[in-house]
Design a protein around this motif. Structure first.
Motif, PDB file in Angstrom:
ATOM      1  N   ARG A 181      49.566   5.310  48.995  1.00 25.57           N
ATOM      2  CA  ARG A 181      50.552   4.615  48.163  1.00 25.57           C
ATOM      3  C   ARG A 181      50.355   3.096  48.183  1.00 25.57           C
ATOM      4  N   THR A 182      49.170   2.635  48.615  1.00 31.60           N
ATOM      5  CA  THR A 182      48.864   1.197  48.575  1.00 31.60           C
ATOM      6  C   THR A 182      48.797   0.740  47.125  1.00 31.60           C
ATOM      7  N   ARG A 183      49.381  -0.412  46.847  1.00 32.00           N
ATOM      8  CA  ARG A 183      49.386  -0.902  45.468  1.00 32.00           C
ATOM      9  C   ARG A 183      48.654  -2.234  45.358  1.00 32.00           C
ATOM     10  N   PHE A 184      48.046  -2.418  44.174  1.00 31.94           N
ATOM     11  CA  PHE A 184      47.375  -3.667  43.819  1.00 31.94           C
ATOM     12  C   PHE A 184      47.985  -4.120  42.498  1.00 31.94           C
ATOM     13  N   THR A 185      48.453  -5.369  42.447  1.00 33.28           N
ATOM     14  CA  THR A 185      49.281  -5.800  41.331  1.00 33.28           C
ATOM     15  C   THR A 185      48.776  -7.093  40.710  1.00 33.28           C
ATOM     16  N   ALA A 186      48.940  -7.198  39.395  1.00 33.18           N
ATOM     17  CA  ALA A 186      48.686  -8.436  38.666  1.00 33.18           C
ATOM     18  C   ALA A 186      49.730  -8.544  37.557  1.00 33.18           C
ATOM     19  N   TYR A 187      49.827  -9.730  36.957  1.00 38.92           N
ATOM     20  CA  TYR A 187      50.834  -9.967  35.912  1.00 38.92           C
ATOM     21  C   TYR A 187      50.182 -10.697  34.748  1.00 38.92           C
ATOM     22  N   SER A 188      50.840 -10.638  33.590  1.00 39.36           N
ATOM     23  CA  SER A 188      50.329 -11.324  32.408  1.00 39.36           C
ATOM     24  C   SER A 188      51.473 -11.535  31.425  1.00 39.36           C
ATOM     25  N   TYR A 189      51.186 -12.356  30.412  1.00 41.91           N
ATOM     26  CA  TYR A 189      52.156 -12.591  29.345  1.00 41.91           C
ATOM     27  C   TYR A 189      51.875 -11.699  28.139  1.00 41.91           C
ATOM     28  N   GLU A 190      50.673 -11.133  28.071  1.00 38.56           N
ATOM     29  CA  GLU A 190      50.306 -10.287  26.943  1.00 38.56           C
ATOM     30  C   GLU A 190      49.602  -9.037  27.436  1.00 38.56           C
ATOM     31  N   LEU A 191      49.609  -8.015  26.588  1.00 37.32           N
ATOM     32  CA  LEU A 191      48.849  -6.801  26.855  1.00 37.32           C
ATOM     33  C   LEU A 191      47.608  -6.809  25.974  1.00 37.32           C
ATOM     34  N   SER A 192      46.452  -6.576  26.576  1.00 40.88           N
ATOM     35  CA  SER A 192      45.225  -6.468  25.803  1.00 40.88           C
ATOM     36  C   SER A 192      44.218  -5.657  26.599  1.00 40.88           C
ATOM     37  N   SER A 193      43.265  -5.069  25.903  1.00 39.74           N
ATOM     38  CA  SER A 193      42.234  -4.286  26.581  1.00 39.74           C
ATOM     39  C   SER A 193      41.330  -5.187  27.423  1.00 39.74           C
ATOM     40  N   ALA A 194      41.220  -6.472  27.034  1.00 40.62           N
ATOM     41  CA  ALA A 194      40.431  -7.410  27.846  1.00 40.62           C
ATOM     42  C   ALA A 194      41.047  -7.560  29.226  1.00 40.62           C
ATOM     43  N   PHE A 195      42.380  -7.674  29.273  1.00 39.42           N
ATOM     44  CA  PHE A 195      43.076  -7.751  30.550  1.00 39.42           C
ATOM     45  C   PHE A 195      42.961  -6.430  31.309  1.00 39.42           C
ATOM     46  N   GLY A 196      43.027  -5.314  30.563  1.00 36.55           N
ATOM     47  CA  GLY A 196      42.909  -4.015  31.203  1.00 36.55           C
ATOM     48  C   GLY A 196      41.574  -3.848  31.907  1.00 36.55           C
ATOM     49  N   PHE A 197      40.477  -4.182  31.217  1.00 37.62           N
ATOM     50  CA  PHE A 197      39.144  -4.078  31.813  1.00 37.62           C
ATOM     51  C   PHE A 197      38.989  -5.061  32.970  1.00 37.62           C
ATOM     52  N   MET A 198      39.565  -6.264  32.815  1.00 37.20           N
ATOM     53  CA  MET A 198      39.496  -7.269  33.871  1.00 37.20           C
ATOM     54  C   MET A 198      40.199  -6.781  35.133  1.00 37.20           C
ATOM     55  N   PHE A 199      41.401  -6.223  34.986  1.00 37.74           N
ATOM     56  CA  PHE A 199      42.164  -5.783  36.154  1.00 37.74           C
ATOM     57  C   PHE A 199      41.455  -4.638  36.872  1.00 37.74           C
ATOM     58  N   ILE A 200      40.939  -3.668  36.125  1.00 41.76           N
ATOM     59  CA  ILE A 200      40.208  -2.557  36.747  1.00 41.76           C
ATOM     60  C   ILE A 200      38.992  -3.076  37.503  1.00 41.76           C
ATOM     61  N   SER A 201      38.274  -4.019  36.897  1.00 41.15           N
ATOM     62  CA  SER A 201      37.080  -4.579  37.536  1.00 41.15           C
ATOM     63  C   SER A 201      37.433  -5.331  38.811  1.00 41.15           C
ATOM     64  N   LEU A 202      38.506  -6.123  38.754  1.00 47.08           N
ATOM     65  CA  LEU A 202      38.927  -6.881  39.936  1.00 47.08           C
ATOM     66  C   LEU A 202      39.246  -5.961  41.102  1.00 47.08           C
ATOM     67  N   VAL A 203      40.021  -4.912  40.833  1.00 47.42           N
ATOM     68  CA  VAL A 203      40.406  -3.989  41.897  1.00 47.42           C
ATOM     69  C   VAL A 203      39.188  -3.243  42.430  1.00 47.42           C
ATOM     70  N   ALA A 204      38.305  -2.811  41.515  1.00 42.11           N
ATOM     71  CA  ALA A 204      37.112  -2.074  41.947  1.00 42.11           C
ATOM     72  C   ALA A 204      36.212  -2.951  42.816  1.00 42.11           C
ATOM     73  N   LEU A 205      36.014  -4.207  42.416  1.00 38.62           N
ATOM     74  CA  LEU A 205      35.209  -5.128  43.222  1.00 38.62           C
ATOM     75  C   LEU A 205      35.846  -5.369  44.590  1.00 38.62           C
ATOM     76  N   TRP A 206      37.154  -5.480  44.604  1.00 39.35           N
ATOM     77  CA  TRP A 206      37.866  -5.671  45.876  1.00 39.35           C
ATOM     78  C   TRP A 206      37.659  -4.464  46.797  1.00 39.35           C
ATOM     79  N   LEU A 207      37.755  -3.257  46.222  1.00 37.08           N
ATOM     80  CA  LEU A 207      37.591  -2.041  47.031  1.00 37.08           C
ATOM     81  C   LEU A 207      36.177  -1.950  47.593  1.00 37.08           C
ATOM     82  N   ARG A 208      35.183  -2.218  46.759  1.00 36.69           N
ATOM     83  CA  ARG A 208      33.789  -2.130  47.220  1.00 36.69           C
ATOM     84  C   ARG A 208      33.490  -3.183  48.291  1.00 36.69           C
TER      85      ARG A 208
END
Length: 372
Positions: A181-208
């Motif tokens: 149940r560990t969570r990784f969180t970010a925030y934004s003012y807009e929703l976009s697929s660019a932010f979606g891909f960025m957030f997934i990449s950030l978390v994946a890089l952190w995990l690796r």
């Protein structure tokens, strides 16, 4: 002929029972002891029936020095109706937001006395678990979702207006590890697929970076901020993220129950973060700082009672798993995605070497982050 005893008659009518005592008392020359022996009661009961009123006395205490004031009691009732919390959550909520310490039992009595109805939800019977929690290893299965913070339905009016007035972040990006149940969180003012891909990449890089070597499977919905239901886009994202050993698995339409873990976390965000701390923030930096503390509270101190957790915190569950992953993984920084984009742009270019482009953002090869 059946004769009703004093005790049976008292259950029917206390007044009639005392009238019976008086009659027996008069017929026995006003002898208290004899009357008590005939009726099978104490002499005190006889004297009470003869010399006292026929009606029962009120059992209400003459004074209640520890009783809460009517103003505070009304305040508790209003907060319960406004938030929908019961005694346990309401006790914690009042302490965190207003600094008022009231025991759960006191709040329970107040809600019962004021007939505050419990909000119930129907659940389907016979549902199966979403995962095999006993064999699930940490940081292998994730659920990813976004939350619209400016929600009139879930936030009190004053909190909603405050966030809007001070232009606080509008969206929360949240990914939760199912096993711990560990969570990784970010925030934004807009929703976009660019932010979606960025957030997934950030978390994946952190995990690796912190020694997560297994395949990272992420369950997500079909929102426009992700793949938007596009098979072509999903294939492209999975191809690019395969460099990091990430698999994206969208849920079928109208299958939100498959995202139960992260959907439940949204309510906790409202109850224990936004309702309490949002009004104390007047800038985005203050908001992000408090969001970081909320993430740390969730990961290190907040016990979870879901399946496989048994009242442990995510960090306690991680330690019990004896995983070789670095414990520093819990120090994930809460970010504002617009700030990241201003500094490095979108994350698509990090993977352009897959399609013949040039990698320019780091001197380390992406294979450094691959599972061994």
């Amino acid at each position: 002929m059946n004769i009703i005893s004093y005790h049976e008659l008292r259950k029917i009518s206390p007044q009639k029972a005392r009238e019976l005592v008086r009659k027996v008392f008069e017929s026995n020359n006003k002898n208290v002891s004899k009357t008590a022996k005939i009726l099978g009661v104490s002499r005190h009961t006889v004297r009470r029936a003869v010399y006292g009123p026929l009606e029962d006395k009120s059992k209400k205490p003459k004074s209640s020095p520890k009783k809460l004031s009517s103003e505070l009691e009304n305040f508790i009732v209003e907060e319960s109706k406004k938030t929908g919390f019961r005694y346990r959550r309401l006790s914690f909520y009042l302490l965190r937001k207003y600094g008022i310490k009231i025991s759960e039992n006191t709040i329970k009595s107040i809600l019962r006395r004021n007939s505050v109805a419990r909000k119930t939800k129907r659940t389907k019977k016979g549902e199966r678990s979403l995962y095999d929690y006993e064999t699930l290893i940490p940081f292998s299965e994730f659920q990813l979702d976004t939350k619209h913070l400016l929600d009139k339905e879930s936030l009190p009016k004053e909190v909603y207006e405050h966030m809007k007035r001070y232009n606080l972040p509008c969206y929360e990006w949240n990914i939760i590890d199912v096993a711990t149940r560990t969570r990784f969180t970010a925030y934004s003012y807009e929703l976009s697929s660019a932010f979606g891909f960025m957030f997934i990449s950030l978390v994946a890089l952190w995990l690796r970076t912190h020694n997560v070597r297994n395949i990272i499977k992420i369950r997500l919905d079909n929102g426009a901020e992700f793949c938007g239901g596009s098979e072509r886009k999903l294939k492209q994202w999975n191809e690019m993220l395969s460099f990091l050993g990430v698999e994206l698995n969208p849920i079928p339409p109208k299958a939100k129950h498959l995202m139960g873990i992260i959907e439940n976390s949204h309510r906790a965000d409202d109850e224990y973060f936004l309702m309490i701390h949002a009004e104390r923030c007047k800038t985005k930096d203050e908001f992000i700082q408090r969001a970081q503390k909320w993430q740390d509270t969730w990961n290190f101190f907040r016990p979870h009672n879901g399946k496989g957790m048994n009242g442990r915190t995510p960090f306690e569950k991680f330690i019990a798993s004896k995983s070789l992953v670095s414990s520093h993984i819990f120090q994930f920084p809460t970010l504002l995605l617009e700030d990241i984009m201003k500094k490095v742009g979108t994350f698509y270019s990090l993977f352009c070497n897959k399609f013949g482009g040039k990698y320019v953002f780091t001197t380390y090869p992406l294979q450094f982050f691959l599972p061994l």
